[in-house]
Every structure is written in C-alpha cells, then in structure tokens.
Design a protein around this motif. Structure first.
Motif, PDB file in Angstrom:
ATOM      1  N   ASP A   4      -4.923  -3.056  16.530  1.00 14.76           N
ATOM      2  CA  ASP A   4      -5.550  -2.260  15.466  1.00 14.76           C
ATOM      3  C   ASP A   4      -4.987  -0.843  15.434  1.00 14.76           C
ATOM      4  O   ASP A   4      -4.707  -0.290  14.359  1.00 14.76           O
ATOM      5  CB  ASP A   4      -7.065  -2.209  15.655  1.00 14.76           C
ATOM      6  N   LYS A   5      -4.836  -0.255  16.613  1.00 18.59           N
ATOM      7  CA  LYS A   5      -4.306   1.107  16.685  1.00 18.59           C
ATOM      8  C   LYS A   5      -2.852   1.166  16.228  1.00 18.59           C
ATOM      9  O   LYS A   5      -2.446   2.097  15.531  1.00 18.59           O
ATOM     10  CB  LYS A   5      -4.435   1.643  18.115  1.00 18.59           C
ATOM     11  N   ALA A   6      -2.087   0.163  16.621  1.00 21.99           N
ATOM     12  CA  ALA A   6      -0.681   0.103  16.211  1.00 21.99           C
ATOM     13  C   ALA A   6      -0.576  -0.059  14.700  1.00 21.99           C
ATOM     14  O   ALA A   6       0.225   0.611  14.039  1.00 21.99           O
ATOM     15  CB  ALA A   6       0.016  -1.053  16.923  1.00 21.99           C
ATOM     16  N   GLU A  12      -0.106   4.466   8.387  1.00 19.60           N
ATOM     17  CA  GLU A  12      -0.111   5.914   8.114  1.00 19.60           C
ATOM     18  C   GLU A  12       1.309   6.463   8.007  1.00 19.60           C
ATOM     19  O   GLU A  12       1.642   7.206   7.081  1.00 19.60           O
ATOM     20  CB  GLU A  12      -0.868   6.659   9.215  1.00 19.60           C
ATOM     21  N   MET A  13       2.160   6.088   8.951  1.00 17.13           N
ATOM     22  CA  MET A  13       3.537   6.584   8.971  1.00 17.13           C
ATOM     23  C   MET A  13       4.301   6.124   7.739  1.00 17.13           C
ATOM     24  O   MET A  13       4.972   6.917   7.073  1.00 17.13           O
ATOM     25  CB  MET A  13       4.239   6.095  10.234  1.00 17.13           C
ATOM     26  N   ASN A  22       6.767  -3.934   1.863  1.00 19.27           N
ATOM     27  CA  ASN A  22       7.235  -5.149   2.528  1.00 19.27           C
ATOM     28  C   ASN A  22       7.724  -4.851   3.946  1.00 19.27           C
ATOM     29  O   ASN A  22       7.514  -5.654   4.869  1.00 19.27           O
ATOM     30  CB  ASN A  22       8.352  -5.809   1.720  1.00 19.27           C
ATOM     31  N   LYS A  23       8.386  -3.713   4.103  1.00 17.75           N
ATOM     32  CA  LYS A  23       8.844  -3.306   5.440  1.00 17.75           C
ATOM     33  C   LYS A  23       7.651  -3.002   6.343  1.00 17.75           C
ATOM     34  O   LYS A  23       7.693  -3.268   7.545  1.00 17.75           O
ATOM     35  CB  LYS A  23       9.759  -2.084   5.334  1.00 17.75           C
ATOM     36  N   THR A  24       6.607  -2.445   5.749  1.00 18.80           N
ATOM     37  CA  THR A  24       5.395  -2.163   6.517  1.00 18.80           C
ATOM     38  C   THR A  24       4.793  -3.459   7.057  1.00 18.80           C
ATOM     39  O   THR A  24       4.480  -3.568   8.250  1.00 18.80           O
ATOM     40  CB  THR A  24       4.355  -1.438   5.643  1.00 18.80           C
ATOM     41  N   THR A  45      12.750   4.596  17.685  1.00 17.65           N
ATOM     42  CA  THR A  45      12.969   6.038  17.814  1.00 17.65           C
ATOM     43  C   THR A  45      12.350   6.778  16.635  1.00 17.65           C
ATOM     44  O   THR A  45      11.754   7.851  16.806  1.00 17.65           O
ATOM     45  CB  THR A  45      14.476   6.343  17.902  1.00 17.65           C
ATOM     46  N   GLU A  46      12.443   6.206  15.446  1.00 13.55           N
ATOM     47  CA  GLU A  46      11.856   6.842  14.267  1.00 13.55           C
ATOM     48  C   GLU A  46      10.342   6.946  14.402  1.00 13.55           C
ATOM     49  O   GLU A  46       9.748   7.979  14.064  1.00 13.55           O
ATOM     50  CB  GLU A  46      12.205   6.053  13.002  1.00 13.55           C
TER      51      GLU A  46
END
Length: 352
Positions: A4-6, A12-13, A22-24, A45-46
C-alpha cells in the motif's frame, strides 16, 4: 502494509512528474510481484531521487525547504566495500563544502553500512572542555582507539560498521574540513576567545523513508542558519555556554540583568557569526532571509494545492522570533511520507 505504501508513493510521484498512467500501472505490478517473491522491493534511481527531494519538502522542522528540488541525490547503493564507503563519505564532505559555496546533498547507501555519528562533522566533548552534546560519542570514539588533542574543537572521527560487524573509526583528511573563525569587526576582543565552527552541517542520524522502505545510512546537508551556531551551539547552557564570555569580550556589564547584556551579546554575536562566514566565502543564511524564503515556499506549495506542515518550535528562530512571519502562524505537525525520521533507539552496546 508495504504494498500500500509503495503504491501510494508511485502514484504520487507519477502524477507529479506527469508519467503515463499505463507506466504507473505497470510499475505498481512490478513492485507487487517483487514484494510477493522477496518481501520487499527496490527503488529505481529516479524513484530514489524524487523520494529524497520530497522527504526534504515534507521535513516539518526545516525552515530551508524552499530549495527542496535543488537537492543533489547520490545513489550509492552499489557501494559494498569499506574503502569505497569511506571514500564516498569524504567525497560527500568535500563536494558539499564546494570551497564554501555549499551544495545541498544526500548520499544514500545500502543498509549494509551503519554510521554512529549524529553529524558527519562534530566537535568532541570531554569532561570540562569541548561540546557537551558529543560526550557519549567521544567516549565511543576513544573506546575504538581514537585520541583527540583535548581542545575545544577537536574534529571527531567517523564511527561506522559494516553488516553488523564490530565498529571502527576513520579520521578524516584535515584538508576536506572547512572551518570558520568567528570574529567581530567592531569588537576585536572576540577573536581572543578563539571560537570557530565547521562550515557544513551533515546530518547522519536519521532514516530516509520512501514508499515504506527505510534507508538507514543517508547523510544529508543544507547550510547553516546563523542562529543555529550563534544562539544554540555556542550559548545554550548545555552546549558551549559561552554567552558570558562573549558579553565580556563585547565589554558589556554582566553584573546586572537590567543591562540587557544577554540580549545585546546575542544579537552582536549572531552578527559576528553571519559576517565571519560571509567573509570566509562560506554559505550561510540569516533568520530573516530564511523566514522570507519559507514564506515563498508556502506560497509555492499553496499554488500547487499542497498543504505545508511544520513544527512551530523549530520554524520560529531562537533570535527575535516575533519579527518573522513564522512566529505568528500555527502549523500542523502531521508527518507525511516520504520523510526523514529519527532513528529508534536500540538497547545495543556499540562497544561489542
């Protein structure tokens, strides 16, 4: 729950960075699969860079958040050797110092490494000399074999361990530690006190939490606000407790409270700290400017419909607080993620 946290962090990011929906969804599925297989997941890293910057933005005790998106994030999770770790720590100090033009920076290591220092650079504290705040750590360093010179301003070593092995210490190269002598252009006697302070405050005793993952070794820095040195470090009674000595150097009457010697000494000494740093070419901000920058930060966040949280007792400066806007406001001290969190104290003897 970690998933859930992830998920909340990724959503949000990706929304903030306008990443394709779709990438999300794809990234969330990747993380879900990794967690189901391993019990955890790995940030790209991003994601690490974005999370570290937002952790600064969410730091309730920090008045310098206007510059949150300027944070230089060093992803050093690949480092696995002791020598590389030490080199990276010294490189952080040298690069962040930048000859005096300080760069806000964070170095994020894997949790194989553990740092005992509260800040990477601190002065030692002995029974009757030095910084009382550092007494316990100084005893730890001495137990490990380090020996200082017994002065008021001995630079403490790095105390660390790898993969829960025994603690070790490393003495920094002196050339990378920049210090500033504190003088006053109108009161030359202040120089006789031989006061100085190090240029860069690099916090190393906090966990960085991003999307449910905790990075225990992530030293980070901004630059000083003058009152941190001129009010707290040098004049708090449980720190260097130098206010009376400073007042005497300013030729103030310390025999009676009605002379306002404490207040007058405090103002002039903070003036001395600020201008000493400036004359040495070291970045520093005064509390008025810092407050104006924080007001701008609040305005920027409001435009983006983001609520600014804060801890009032930290945002109101300890010198002339009613002259800045922070003093007259209330702040919600809600802790949000990502963030920097104080480590939980563990009943572990560092000597064994």
């Amino acid at each position: 729950m970690l998933q859930d946290k992830a998920t909340a962090f990724i959503i949000e990011m990706h929304q903030a960075l306008n990443i394709n929906e779709n990438k999300t969804k794809s990234r969330i599925q990747e993380i879900k699969k990794e967690i189901s297989q391993t019990g955890t997941y790995t940030h790209t890293t991003e994601e690490l860079e974005y999370g570290a910057k937002v952790a600064w933005r969410n730091s309730n005790r920090c008045i310098g958040r206007f510059f949150w998106d300027k944070l230089i994030v060093r992803d050093l999770r690949h480092i696995d050797s002791e020598s590389s770790f030490i080199n990276a720590i010294e490189d952080h100090i040298e690069t962040a110092t930048n000859g005096g033009k300080i760069k806000p920076m964070i170095s994020i290591f894997s949790n194989h490494f553990e740092i005992m220092n509260e800040q990477l650079i601190r002065y030692a504290g002995y029974n009757h000399i030095g910084d009382p705040k550092s007494k316990k750590f100084t005893q730890l360093a001495q137990h490990l074999g380090w020996q200082g010179q017994g002065t008021e301003f001995d630079i403490l070593p790095l105390a660390y361990r790898i993969k829960n092995q025994t603690f070790k210490y490393h003495t920094y190269k002196t050339v990378i530690i920049k210090e500033v002598q504190i003088t006053h252009d109108q009161y030359p006697d202040l120089e006789k006190l031989n006061l100085k302070w190090y240029a860069v405050p690099i916090i190393s005793n906090m966990d960085l939490e991003i999307g449910g993952l905790y990075y225990h070794t992530a030293p980070f820095n901004g630059w000083y606000m003058e009152t941190e040195i001129g009010v707290r470090n040098f004049t708090d009674e449980y720190r260097y407790n130098k206010l009376r000595d400073i007042a005497t150097a300013f030729h103030l009457d310390t025999t009676q409270t009605s002379s306002y010697w404490r207040d007058r000494a405090l103002v002039e000494f903070n003036y001395a700290v600020y201008h000493s740093f400036k004359q040495s070419g070291v970045s520093i901000v005064d509390h008025y400017t810092a407050s104006k920058q924080f007001m701008k930060f609040e305005e920027n966040e409001s435009k983006l419909n983001r609520k600014v949280t804060g801890k009032w007792s930290w945002l109101a400066p300890p010198l002339s607080p009613s002259l800045v806007h922070n003093y007259h406001k209330g702040y919600d001290n809600e802790m949000r993620s990502p963030n920097f969190l104080y480590k939980k104290k563990q009943n572990v003897c560092p000597f064994h």
